[in-house]
Design a protein around this motif. Structure first.
Motif, PDB file in Angstrom:
ATOM      1  N   LEU A 140       0.575  -1.001  -0.494  1.00  0.00           N
ATOM      2  CA  LEU A 140       0.016  -0.556   0.008  1.00  0.00           C
ATOM      3  C   LEU A 140       1.175   1.253  -0.107  1.00  0.00           C
ATOM      4  O   LEU A 140       0.550   2.103  -0.988  1.00  0.00           O
ATOM      5  CB  LEU A 140      -1.088  -0.206   1.325  1.00  0.00           C
ATOM      6  CG  LEU A 140      -2.292  -1.322   1.316  1.00  0.00           C
ATOM      7  CD1 LEU A 140      -2.807  -1.136   2.295  1.00  0.00           C
ATOM      8  CD2 LEU A 140      -3.348  -0.722  -0.065  1.00  0.00           C
ATOM      9  N   THR A 141       1.946   1.248   0.677  1.00  0.00           N
ATOM     10  CA  THR A 141       2.985   2.253   0.559  1.00  0.00           C
ATOM     11  C   THR A 141       3.857   2.596  -0.332  1.00  0.00           C
ATOM     12  O   THR A 141       3.767   3.693  -1.190  1.00  0.00           O
ATOM     13  CB  THR A 141       4.006   2.027   1.656  1.00  0.00           C
ATOM     14  OG1 THR A 141       3.426   2.105   3.109  1.00  0.00           O
ATOM     15  CG2 THR A 141       5.196   3.402   2.216  1.00  0.00           C
ATOM     16  N   THR A 142       3.929   1.323  -0.772  1.00  0.00           N
ATOM     17  CA  THR A 142       3.981   1.507  -2.337  1.00  0.00           C
ATOM     18  C   THR A 142       3.760   1.881  -3.542  1.00  0.00           C
ATOM     19  O   THR A 142       3.741   2.887  -4.362  1.00  0.00           O
ATOM     20  CB  THR A 142       5.274   0.678  -2.704  1.00  0.00           C
ATOM     21  OG1 THR A 142       5.827   0.255  -1.924  1.00  0.00           O
ATOM     22  CG2 THR A 142       5.873   0.556  -4.393  1.00  0.00           C
ATOM     23  N   LEU A 143       2.098   1.564  -3.779  1.00  0.00           N
ATOM     24  CA  LEU A 143       0.982   2.255  -4.234  1.00  0.00           C
ATOM     25  C   LEU A 143       0.906   3.560  -4.522  1.00  0.00           C
ATOM     26  O   LEU A 143       1.127   4.659  -5.274  1.00  0.00           O
ATOM     27  CB  LEU A 143      -0.082   2.076  -4.164  1.00  0.00           C
ATOM     28  CG  LEU A 143      -0.315   0.267  -4.639  1.00  0.00           C
ATOM     29  CD1 LEU A 143      -1.642   0.101  -4.141  1.00  0.00           C
ATOM     30  CD2 LEU A 143       0.375  -0.018  -5.819  1.00  0.00           C
ATOM     31  N   GLY A 159       3.423   6.335   7.267  1.00  0.00           N
ATOM     32  CA  GLY A 159       2.466   6.686   7.966  1.00  0.00           C
ATOM     33  C   GLY A 159       2.286   7.682   6.521  1.00  0.00           C
ATOM     34  O   GLY A 159       0.734   7.928   6.506  1.00  0.00           O
ATOM     35  N   LEU A 160       2.965   8.449   7.037  1.00  0.00           N
ATOM     36  CA  LEU A 160       3.190   9.862   6.485  1.00  0.00           C
ATOM     37  C   LEU A 160       2.959  10.028   5.253  1.00  0.00           C
ATOM     38  O   LEU A 160       2.661  10.699   4.433  1.00  0.00           O
ATOM     39  CB  LEU A 160       4.165  11.024   7.241  1.00  0.00           C
ATOM     40  CG  LEU A 160       4.230  11.738   8.483  1.00  0.00           C
ATOM     41  CD1 LEU A 160       5.121  11.979   8.793  1.00  0.00           C
ATOM     42  CD2 LEU A 160       2.388  12.030   8.353  1.00  0.00           C
ATOM     43  N   LEU A 161       3.707   8.508   4.297  1.00  0.00           N
ATOM     44  CA  LEU A 161       3.831   9.564   2.862  1.00  0.00           C
ATOM     45  C   LEU A 161       2.336   8.569   2.421  1.00  0.00           C
ATOM     46  O   LEU A 161       2.216   9.454   0.884  1.00  0.00           O
ATOM     47  CB  LEU A 161       4.768   7.551   2.440  1.00  0.00           C
ATOM     48  CG  LEU A 161       5.375   7.883   0.939  1.00  0.00           C
ATOM     49  CD1 LEU A 161       5.954   9.405   0.732  1.00  0.00           C
ATOM     50  CD2 LEU A 161       6.138   7.040   0.755  1.00  0.00           C
ATOM     51  N   ASN A 162       1.871   7.596   2.901  1.00  0.00           N
ATOM     52  CA  ASN A 162       0.438   7.533   2.306  1.00  0.00           C
ATOM     53  C   ASN A 162      -1.062   8.161   2.983  1.00  0.00           C
ATOM     54  O   ASN A 162      -2.143   9.272   2.300  1.00  0.00           O
ATOM     55  CB  ASN A 162      -0.124   5.793   3.089  1.00  0.00           C
ATOM     56  CG  ASN A 162       0.230   4.655   2.789  1.00  0.00           C
ATOM     57  OD1 ASN A 162       0.429   4.351   1.948  1.00  0.00           O
ATOM     58  ND2 ASN A 162       1.150   4.321   3.242  1.00  0.00           N
ATOM     59  N   LEU A 163      -0.769   9.574   4.311  1.00  0.00           N
ATOM     60  CA  LEU A 163      -0.852   9.514   4.177  1.00  0.00           C
ATOM     61  C   LEU A 163      -1.365  11.166   3.322  1.00  0.00           C
ATOM     62  O   LEU A 163      -2.422  12.559   2.648  1.00  0.00           O
ATOM     63  CB  LEU A 163      -0.925  10.953   5.973  1.00  0.00           C
ATOM     64  CG  LEU A 163      -1.393  11.892   6.028  1.00  0.00           C
ATOM     65  CD1 LEU A 163      -3.135  11.635   6.702  1.00  0.00           C
ATOM     66  CD2 LEU A 163      -0.851  12.461   7.795  1.00  0.00           C
ATOM     67  N   ALA A 164       0.161  11.672   2.506  1.00  0.00           N
ATOM     68  CA  ALA A 164       0.536  12.859   1.505  1.00  0.00           C
ATOM     69  C   ALA A 164      -0.414  12.424   0.534  1.00  0.00           C
ATOM     70  O   ALA A 164      -1.430  13.598  -0.285  1.00  0.00           O
ATOM     71  CB  ALA A 164       2.023  13.119   1.523  1.00  0.00           C
ATOM     72  N   THR A 165      -0.007  10.826  -0.147  1.00  0.00           N
ATOM     73  CA  THR A 165      -1.261  10.773  -0.943  1.00  0.00           C
ATOM     74  C   THR A 165      -2.800  10.720  -0.999  1.00  0.00           C
ATOM     75  O   THR A 165      -3.028  11.407  -2.312  1.00  0.00           O
ATOM     76  CB  THR A 165      -0.886   8.998  -1.553  1.00  0.00           C
ATOM     77  OG1 THR A 165       0.595   9.298  -1.210  1.00  0.00           O
ATOM     78  CG2 THR A 165      -1.581   8.492  -2.909  1.00  0.00           C
ATOM     79  N   PHE A 166      -3.675  10.281  -0.365  1.00  0.00           N
ATOM     80  CA  PHE A 166      -4.393  10.852   0.719  1.00  0.00           C
ATOM     81  C   PHE A 166      -5.333  11.781   0.536  1.00  0.00           C
ATOM     82  O   PHE A 166      -5.741  12.085  -0.064  1.00  0.00           O
ATOM     83  CB  PHE A 166      -4.997  10.061   1.727  1.00  0.00           C
ATOM     84  CG  PHE A 166      -5.790  10.265   2.311  1.00  0.00           C
ATOM     85  CD1 PHE A 166      -7.293   9.523   2.234  1.00  0.00           C
ATOM     86  CD2 PHE A 166      -6.684  11.162   3.512  1.00  0.00           C
ATOM     87  CE1 PHE A 166      -8.123   9.670   2.593  1.00  0.00           C
ATOM     88  CE2 PHE A 166      -7.330  11.483   3.775  1.00  0.00           C
ATOM     89  CZ  PHE A 166      -8.994  11.116   3.566  1.00  0.00           C
ATOM     90  N   TRP A 176      -7.311   6.709  -3.929  1.00  0.00           N
ATOM     91  CA  TRP A 176      -7.673   7.232  -2.141  1.00  0.00           C
ATOM     92  C   TRP A 176      -8.157   6.127  -0.940  1.00  0.00           C
ATOM     93  O   TRP A 176      -7.332   6.608   0.044  1.00  0.00           O
ATOM     94  CB  TRP A 176      -8.356   9.054  -1.548  1.00  0.00           C
ATOM     95  CG  TRP A 176      -9.831   8.469  -1.936  1.00  0.00           C
ATOM     96  CD1 TRP A 176     -10.417   8.738  -2.545  1.00  0.00           C
ATOM     97  CD2 TRP A 176     -10.430   8.384  -1.053  1.00  0.00           C
ATOM     98  NE1 TRP A 176     -11.673   8.028  -2.981  1.00  0.00           N
ATOM     99  CE2 TRP A 176     -11.958   8.392  -1.446  1.00  0.00           C
ATOM    100  CE3 TRP A 176     -10.855   7.839   0.511  1.00  0.00           C
ATOM    101  CZ2 TRP A 176     -12.681   7.681  -0.101  1.00  0.00           C
ATOM    102  CZ3 TRP A 176     -11.676   7.904   0.945  1.00  0.00           C
ATOM    103  CH2 TRP A 176     -13.447   7.490   0.558  1.00  0.00           C
ATOM    104  N   ILE A 177      -8.176   5.762  -0.932  1.00  0.00           N
ATOM    105  CA  ILE A 177      -8.742   4.115  -0.658  1.00  0.00           C
ATOM    106  C   ILE A 177      -7.655   3.552  -0.369  1.00  0.00           C
ATOM    107  O   ILE A 177      -7.576   3.172   1.540  1.00  0.00           O
ATOM    108  CB  ILE A 177      -9.956   3.268  -0.502  1.00  0.00           C
ATOM    109  CG1 ILE A 177     -10.977   4.503  -0.705  1.00  0.00           C
ATOM    110  CG2 ILE A 177     -10.244   2.316  -0.243  1.00  0.00           C
ATOM    111  CD1 ILE A 177     -12.240   3.752  -1.534  1.00  0.00           C
ATOM    112  N   THR A 178      -6.626   2.784  -0.706  1.00  0.00           N
ATOM    113  CA  THR A 178      -5.762   2.294  -0.471  1.00  0.00           C
ATOM    114  C   THR A 178      -4.657   3.233   0.457  1.00  0.00           C
ATOM    115  O   THR A 178      -4.480   2.919   1.062  1.00  0.00           O
ATOM    116  CB  THR A 178      -4.896   1.616  -1.583  1.00  0.00           C
ATOM    117  OG1 THR A 178      -4.546   3.195  -2.423  1.00  0.00           O
ATOM    118  CG2 THR A 178      -5.669   1.615  -2.636  1.00  0.00           C
ATOM    119  N   SER A 179      -4.760   4.690  -0.225  1.00  0.00           N
ATOM    120  CA  SER A 179      -3.816   5.339   0.910  1.00  0.00           C
ATOM    121  C   SER A 179      -4.052   5.298   2.361  1.00  0.00           C
ATOM    122  O   SER A 179      -2.954   5.626   3.158  1.00  0.00           O
ATOM    123  CB  SER A 179      -3.858   6.673   0.247  1.00  0.00           C
ATOM    124  OG  SER A 179      -2.818   6.472  -1.359  1.00  0.00           O
TER     125      SER A 179
END
Length: 747
Positions: A64-67, A363-370, A389-392
């Motif tokens: 998920l993070t890599t996405l 977590g913050l990388l996912n949050l940034a993409t979200f 945005w759901i995966t992020s």
């Protein structure tokens, strides 16, 4: 694998491709010390089924993070700094700076973890060196440092050789595990056999650092020929390949040896292999390659972080060396941090700390993409299409949840550390030189709020002061913007407006300069206000266009604040306020004697300081009924809510001619106070003298006086002006008010 590019100096610099720059460092970092020295323990204690669950959970988070990583990497021109660069350019300098410190620390500590892992394997293979554990680890750390210090190009080439050894080691293990397959071990090892104090979450914490190598390729972003293409492809391929390796190992380890041996023997993989020497070489190669990968990544994060000049003390590490801009200064610091951790010498103690650091970064990388996705910013156009945005959001929640499941204390400490760094950087008011999505988040919130506000049915209970102050440039009449700021009291909206009289074709540049002057005034005086300047042939036309066009949706000016004129401009003033009244806007006209008496050569700073000073005395509201009284009393209340005005009591003044009317008036005023929920002192003045004699005398010591008036009809401008002048007399601060309604004190 790699290409040559020409730098600005004309020299050739190596730029790496997907396989050499991303897949190889990611794979070697993931298949490292944990796989060879600790994965047997994870399988032995967790059992085969739970070990598979641990691998899948860890791989799900990293996938998920890599996405998310791929999405951001294909949406911007990626430079050096890896995750730090991507997060800082999305979430802003505060989060970016906090992650820069944390992610560098995690990578630098990882060097120590991999070096300690190498030394454990070395001591096991050569027992005579066991008493010199720290010395061997130090020598290995120094050798890793020297390799990286020479340059990334040479290190990448070394990793190709290491990858070949790793493949050979895995082949040896698979051959031995298949040969030693025992169905009894399989049945016995399906379920957990946790030692005292251990559980599924502690095993996950022990294993998770093994999969944190997904950033090894991104950390090399500044050295890649095509980062936006190589990072997604190389990282996802590395995750897939290593997932297959770990899942197959979990099954084969549980089928080849009993749980006790898996738990107690850190070199169990070597005992299983058909060619033990290959495992020894593989352990050495994997741990060294992981150490090299982290030793290469950490300095590049620090270099990019230092280059952004967030902390002046770290700017020294922003410089690079040679045509490839090698971060040699940062490499030295990485070596020092790793060496300090090596002196602790406990791999099991280091692993959970690294887990928390990486989890926050992911977590913050996912949050940034979200946030990039949900703000619908037109600039967010990633070419990588497999992120939503759901995966992020799932990646963000997964990282946060796993942190607290592993160790809620360390998770809380890590989050508090990030929050403290964020607050510190924010308090320094560092201005980033790059765009971030904070403005996009605020824009999207404002857009949705405006649309919702537009759909709501207006009610007087929701009335707020949306004041447009005709302030000139701000400097010339400072009492107008300052009192406008006080009257909104943080509960309304203030606009500082200026009308440039003349032809817009002639004064276009002048208009822009006046708007810039207003912005500077707002910034210097720390006002919560917006500037607006219009260019019209006449002042009345400018006021009319501002009232009609300024604002959006439900956020349009409902009140106009302007200065009370001198006698020679009374007629034009009357015409201007008549335009305002016809457009159903309330009028506030400030008559300040200090402004009239101001010397043309007065110092601007001293003038501003004077007007920011809150005068002593009461806030007097001269009541003549609800027509203007409701707005007058509400504005007096808002003025008093400012910290500097809290000691200025509100007096509601009422004139009666007969003493017997006083009790009834006091009772009605008490009811007004209860209904409006505004605290004030009712003051009844018994007199039959005219207002121009009573008001200046009774309010002589007031801080400010609020008086109602009615906008004059055409031809009666001077009559109104002279009457209000006589009523105000020599009072130093008077606010004349003509209410257009729209609010109710009882609401």
């Amino acid at each position: 694998m790699y290409t040559q590019v020409t730098t600005q100096q004309g020299s050739q610099a190596t730029k790496f491709g997907t396989f050499g720059g991303v897949f190889t460092p990611c794979t070697l970092t993931i298949l490292g010390v944990i796989m060879f020295l600790r994965f047997g323990q994870v399988v032995g204690q967790s059992g085969i089924l739970d070990a598979i669950l641990i691998v899948l959970a860890a791989k799900t988070i990293t996938t998920l993070t890599t996405l998310s990583l791929s999405s951001i990497a294909t949406n911007t021109r990626v430079k050096g700094g890896g995750a730090y660069f991507l997060i800082s350019r999305s979430l802003g300098v505060e989060f970016g700076g906090a992650i820069g410190v944390l992610f560098f620390s995690a990578q630098a500590i990882s060097v120590a973890m991999y070096v300690i892992g190498f030394t454990e394997a070395f001591s096991f293979t050569f027992p005579k060196w066991d008493p010199y554990f720290t010395e061997v680890a130090t020598a290995v750390n120094l050798g890793t440092f020297v390799c990286v210090y020479i340059g990334a190009g040479w290190t990448i080439r070394v990793q190709y050789f290491i990858l070949a050894i790793l493949v050979m080691a895995l082949g040896s293990f698979y051959a031995g595990a298949i040969t030693d397959f025992n169905p009894d071990y399989l049945r016995a090892n399906l379920t957990p056999k946790f030692a005292e104090g251990e559980n599924l979450y502690t095993m996950f914490a022990l294993f998770f650092p093994a999969v944190t190598g997904i950033m090894a390729g991104a950390n090399m972003s500044g050295d890649l020929a095509n980062p936006s293409k190589s990072i997604p492809k190389g990282t996802l391929l590395a995750i897939l390949v290593t997932a297959l390796v770990y899942l197959s190992q979990a099954i084969l380890l549980g089928c080849a040896r009993p749980a006790d041996e898996l738990i107690s023997n850190n070199m169990v993989i070597r005992d299983i292999a058909v060619w033990p020497l290959a495992i020894t070489a593989g352990v050495f190669a994997a741990t060294l390659s992981s150490a090299l990968g982290s030793m290469m990544g950490a300095p590049r994060i620090l270099q990019a972080f230092a280059h952004d000049k967030i902390f002046k003390s770290l700017e020294f590490f922003g410089s690079g060396s040679g045509p490839t801009n090698e971060p040699r200064r940062a490499t030295v610091l990485t070596f020092v941090v790793a060496q300090a951790c090596i002196l602790l010498g406990d791999l099991d103690a280091i692993a959970p700390i690294i887990t928390m650091f990486f989890m926050i970064t992911y977590g913050l990388l996912n949050l940034a993409t979200f946030y990039e996705a949900i703000t619908k910013n037109p600039s967010y156009r990633p070419t990588f299409r497999y992120c939503h945005w759901i995966t992020s959001l799932a990646g963000t929640i997964g990282c946060l949840g796993v942190m607290f499941l592993i160790n809620w204390i360390w998770a809380s400490v890590s989050i508090a550390f990030i929050a403290a760094l964020h607050w510190y950087i924010r308090s320094k008011e560092i201005e980033s030189r790059w765009g971030d999505l904070q403005s996009g988040v605020m824009f999207e919130r404002a857009r949705k709020s405006l649309l919702r506000l537009e759909a709501e049915v207006y009610h007087p209970k929701n009335w707020r002061p949306v004041i447009m102050a005709l302030s000139g440039t701000g400097w010339t009449r400072p009492h107008i913007p300052i009192y406008g700021y006080w009257l909104t009291s943080g509960q309304g909206i203030l606009t500082l407006a200026h009308v440039v009289c003349g032809d817009i074709e002639v004064h276009a540049e002048r208009r822009e300069q006046y708007e810039k002057t207003l912005r500077n005034f707002i910034a210097k005086e720390q006002l919560e206000a917006f500037p607006v300047v219009t260019c019209n042939q006449m002042l009345s036309d400018g006021i009319e266009s501002l009232i009609q066009c300024h604002g959006i949706g439900g956020i349009r000016p409902n009140t106009v604040l302007l200065g009370w004129p001198r006698e020679e401009r009374a007629e034009s003033f009357g015409a201007n306020i008549r335009v305002i009244a016809q457009m159903r806007r309330s009028i506030l006209a400030a008559r300040f004697m200090s402004h009239r008496q101001r010397s043309e050569t007065a110092d601007e700073s001293s003038e501003l300081e004077e007007h920011w000073s809150v005068p002593e005395g009461t806030i007097d509201v001269w009541w003549r009924g609800m027509a203007n009284g409701a707005l007058m009393l509400l504005l007096a209340h808002l003025l008093q809510k400012n910290p500097g005005w809290r000691n200025n009591k509100i007096r509601v003044m009422r004139v009666v001619s007969a003493p017997e009317a006083k009790p009834e008036v006091e009772r009605s005023m008490a009811e007004l106070g209860a209904a409006s929920r505004i605290t004030f002192t009712p003051t009844v003045v018994i007199t039959d003298r005219p207002p121009q004699e009573v008001i200046p005398k009774e309010s002589a010591d007031a801080a400010i006086v609020l008086l109602g008036f009615q906008t004059p009809e055409e031809g009666h401008e001077m009559e109104l002006y002279l009457r209000m002048e006589s009523i105000a007399g020599d009072l130093p601060r008077v606010l004349f008010i003509d209410s257009a309604g729209g609010m109710a004190l009882e609401s």
